[in-house]
Structures are given as C-alpha cells and as structure tokens.
Design an enzyme around this catalytic site. Structure first.
Site, PDB file in Angstrom:
ATOM      1  N   ASP A   1     -39.743 -13.354  -5.272  1.00 13.49           N
ATOM      2  CA  ASP A   1     -39.483 -14.145  -4.068  1.00 13.49           C
ATOM      3  C   ASP A   1     -40.321 -13.708  -2.878  1.00 13.49           C
ATOM      4  O   ASP A   1     -41.146 -14.480  -2.379  1.00 13.49           O
ATOM      5  CB  ASP A   1     -37.987 -14.145  -3.737  1.00 13.49           C
ATOM      6  CG  ASP A   1     -37.364 -12.757  -3.740  1.00 13.49           C
ATOM      7  OD1 ASP A   1     -38.108 -11.755  -3.801  1.00 13.49           O
ATOM      8  OD2 ASP A   1     -36.119 -12.661  -3.672  1.00 13.49           O
TER       9      ASP A   1
ATOM     10  N   ASP B   1     -30.138   1.429  -5.945  1.00 10.31           N
ATOM     11  CA  ASP B   1     -30.377   0.806  -7.244  1.00 10.31           C
ATOM     12  C   ASP B   1     -31.866   0.830  -7.567  1.00 10.31           C
ATOM     13  O   ASP B   1     -32.707   0.673  -6.682  1.00 10.31           O
ATOM     14  CB  ASP B   1     -29.885  -0.637  -7.254  1.00 10.31           C
ATOM     15  CG  ASP B   1     -28.390  -0.739  -6.969  1.00 10.31           C
ATOM     16  OD1 ASP B   1     -27.630   0.016  -7.599  1.00 10.31           O
ATOM     17  OD2 ASP B   1     -28.006  -1.552  -6.115  1.00 10.31           O
TER      18      ASP B   1
ATOM     19  N   ASP C   1     -34.568  -0.939 -10.353  1.00 13.39           N
ATOM     20  CA  ASP C   1     -34.776  -1.953 -11.388  1.00 13.39           C
ATOM     21  C   ASP C   1     -36.108  -1.720 -12.084  1.00 13.39           C
ATOM     22  O   ASP C   1     -37.087  -1.280 -11.470  1.00 13.39           O
ATOM     23  CB  ASP C   1     -34.759  -3.357 -10.769  1.00 13.39           C
ATOM     24  CG  ASP C   1     -33.412  -3.692 -10.140  1.00 13.39           C
ATOM     25  OD1 ASP C   1     -32.400  -3.113 -10.586  1.00 13.39           O
ATOM     26  OD2 ASP C   1     -33.382  -4.511  -9.209  1.00 13.39           O
TER      27      ASP C   1
END
Length: 451
Positions: A155, A73, A75
């Site tokens: 994070d 993936d 992003d």
C-alpha cells in the site's frame, strides 16, 4: 480491455501498474541490526533461507526500525507458498485465511506471519486465486508472484521496504526511505485505484499518519473525502477490527481529528453523538485511552463505544420517555437501539455490547445511590468503568449533580469519612465536604432522570 473501457466511462482510473525502481542499500549503510529483530523472526528468516527460499523482513517492522522505534510485530515475505512454508516448519505452522492466505509460524507465544509474494490479478489463471469486484475491490488475493510484483502490491511506500536475511541489505522499491525522511505517507500507484481495490486503506492511511505523526502526501489525501462511501461495502466484522486498531493505537486523539478532517468519521461511526458536548466527551475518552496505553494498561473497546454512542443513547432515551416508557426500561431500550444500529457498520461483539449496557445502566444508580447499596455497587464488575465514565461525563460539562466528585471522595476517604458521607446520604443529602467548590448555585436536577 472491456473492463478498462467501463472504468473510463464511469470516471474511474484504469489499472495502471506503478513504475518502481529498486535501490539496494548494503548493511554498512543502514541501521537495521539482527539484534533489534525478535529471535523468532530471525529464526523464521534463516530457516526459509536455509531451505532455498528467499526470505525478507518486510513492512512495519522494517519501517519502525528505520525510525528508531521498537516494533511489536515482525512480518516475513517469501517466494515459498503457504504449503511450502508448512513443509519447512511442520507442526509449528498453521495456514490461515481465504481472501488472503498466510502462514503463521509459532514460537511459544510469539507468532510470525509469513506471506507469499503477491502478483497482479490479471496474471491469474482464474478466479480461484484472485478476484475483484466490478468496482475494483479485491475480493480474493492469492496470486503468487515475485518480490518486484509484491512491492507493487504494497500500500504505502514506507511499507515496501525489505530486509534481506541473505546479506542483510535493505531493498527499497518505491522511495520509501525518502518518504521516511520527509515524514510523509504516500500510496504506491494511483491513489484512487488503490483505495478502490481495498477501501480499508483509507483507514490505514489515517492510522499510520496518526501513529507515526506523518503528513499524508497531497495526491494520497485528495480522494479520501470523495471515497468514504466505499467503506459501506466492507464487512462490519472487518470494520470493527479496523476501528479497534484505530482507537487502540495509542494516538486516538489524532485519529479522531484526522477521521473528521477527511470526513471518514461519519462513515465508520454513524451513530456517534450529535452535539458538541458529546464531542468533548469523546475527546476526553480518547485522551484517557491514549494515557492508559502509554502506561501499558489494558483498554476495553466497550469504554470507547460507551462514549461514542452516549449522545445517541440520550436522544433515544428522551424519545422513549416522551412516549411514556419508565426511566430504566427507556434507558435499556435506548442503549440496545444505539448498539443495534452501530453494529450494522462495525460488528460490536456480544461481550462488548454487554459491557456497554452495564456501563450505561449503572449511570443512574451511581447518580442516585442508596446508602446501603454503595458498597454493593463498588464490588460490581463494571463499577470502575462505569465510575470512570461518570467522571468523564462530568468533565465534559454534563450535569451529573457532581456525583462523580462524590464517588471520587468516597473512594479516597478513610472509614470515618466514608461513614459520614453515608450518613449524609441517609438523611437525604450530600455533605459539603463531599462536594467540589462551586462558583454558582447548584444546578437543579430533573426528577426521575436517568442518564
């Protein structure tokens, strides 16, 4: 000011913003190349850039490329709002989410997730865009900001790495590259504050540490054992999704070890089996799941939950038998009771719950098959999962009467041997050829037992 004072009185850290320092690495000093990024992600980056917006590849895709892995993936982060992204891509784009609004840009079957840079909630003009609970948990996170503020909101340091399509440079705000070299996972900012903002970060720490084979930096690890109760406030649907990511990560064995090490397992799976025998079953199931993922095979969450809850099902089953309930209804009721109680923590879907019941309810039928029903059992939809579960129970040390070995032999046998095995069943026993060699006498089976 009042909220900060309350936080101090409750013993919680204040909302201290992390101090970050940007380090920019030019293209000739890092290994990321556009040829290693999906064409859909590259097109998304260029389209945003061509319309005057900042566009960066961010997060796990950048991290994995730097680790010489192959991310699935990619992003994108941008200063364009979701509505502006929609204007750029038109019908290709769909805006999703309420708590955290995103734009999904579709290229055929591939979807690129585009997120707008986030800022701190204190900068919001009201609760419409950003809101936190009294405990510091983020309830709504749609306060737009710039890339520096966005990096503060990430994070882990290794997820705060940005690849700039404008000049192919790498932007590192939090020392993520150094942590990659150390192979350690470190939160940005005060760990307890970040976990309270979103308790699911504790599960993400476990998943990334297992997947990347990283250590968890001591300050990041310290609050984990103390703050597990915060997971009780997370929706059961979100916890089910996170549990799926953990168990289907391809590193379930290490995930289970870390969940237990940091005392998070019981918060996520309160209905798990209570004995060492079922812990062994769960470990074998994790090993099997990891192997299937390595072989690029599909995994069914029902199979993992079947092992996870089997100990509790057995305990409920014994109680119901003592109350005089017949074996099969007792097994059905025991399974439903275990599922219902676990669903309060992780919202098991109806499809998964149905598959769970079928796997469990086939166990006594596989352990005491009638000759004329053998082939009928083999063609049932859940036979393979139920058979695999029976074999794992046997490997874990549970007394199944060696029926897992019998079914294995029957499936591998030629038609002549299959006929012999069925004739042996018809006469009330199993042939010696169908059994595995045993060093001791056969174990006695309780009458009318349903496992």
């Amino acid at each position: 000011m009042i909220k900060t004072l309350i936080d101090r009185l409750r013993g919680r850290p204040g909302n201290r913003r992390p101090v970050l320092k940007l380090a920019i690495t030019p293209r000739d000093q890092h290994p990321i190349s556009r040829k290693d990024i999906s064409s859909a992600a590259v097109k998304t980056l260029y389209r945003l850039h061509d319309h005057g917006y900042q566009a960066f590849l961010v997060g796990g895709g950048v991290r994995d490329l730097l680790l010489d892995l192959h991310p699935k993936d990619f992003d994108v982060a941008t200063d364009a709002t979701p509505e502006q992204v929609k204007q750029v891509f038109g019908g290709q784009c769909q805006i999703i989410g309420r708590r955290f609004r995103l734009a999904h840009v579709r290229f055929g079957r591939e979807i690129i997730e585009v997120a707008t840079f986030r800022a701190h909630h204190s900068q919001s003009e009201g609760e419409l865009h950003g809101r936190t609970s009294d405990e510091g948990m983020i309830l709504r996170d749609n306060v737009w900001g710039n890339i520096e503020e966005d990096a503060e909101r990430r994070d882990f340091t290794v997820n705060a790495l940005y690849y700039n399509i404008a000049d192919f440079s790498l932007w590192d705000f939090a020392g993520g590259r150094k942590d990659l070299e150390k192979r350690q996972l470190r939160l940005i900012g005060d760990p307890e504050t970040r976990y309270r903002e979103d308790p699911v970060r504790m599960l993400r720490a476990i998943r990334f540490a297992a997947k990347l084979e990283f250590s968890i930096e001591p300050a990041t690890a310290e609050p984990l054992r103390r703050l597990g109760d915060l997971l009780d406030d997370i929706s059961s649907h979100r916890l089910f999704d996170e549990a799926q990511k953990l168990l289907a990560s391809g590193h379930a064995v290490r995930v289970l070890a870390l969940l237990n090490e940091y005392d998070l397992f019981r918060h996520l799976f309160p209905q798990a089996g209570p004995s060492a025998e079922y812990e062994r079953l769960l470990t074998l199931t994790a090993e099997s799941t990891d192997q299937r993922i390595r072989e690029d095979k599909s995994v069914n969450p029902a199979f993992f939950y079947a092992a996870l809850l089997w100990g509790r099902v057995q305990a409920h089953y014994a109680e119901l038998l003592d109350d005089g309930v017949p074996p099969m209804p007792a097994l059905q009721q025991a399974g439903q009771r275990a599922i219902s109680r676990q669903t309060e923590r992780t919202a098991i879907t109806r499809f998964t719950a149905q598959a769970l019941r079928e796997i469990w309810e086939m166990q006594p039928r596989l352990e005491n098959p009638r000759p004329r029903q053998v082939e009928a059992l083999r063609v049932q939809q859940r036979f393979r999962a139920a058979y695999d579960f029976l074999v794992l129970r046997e490997k874990a040390g549970e007394d199944t009467g060696d029926w897992g070995a019998w079914w294995t032999r029957y499936q591998d046998a030629d038609p002549g041997l299959q006929a012999e095995l069925l004739r042996a069943l018809e006469s009330g026993g199993k042939t010696a050829a169908s059994r595995k060699p045993r060093k001791r006498g056969p174990r006695k089976r309780k009458p009318a037992r349903a496992e």
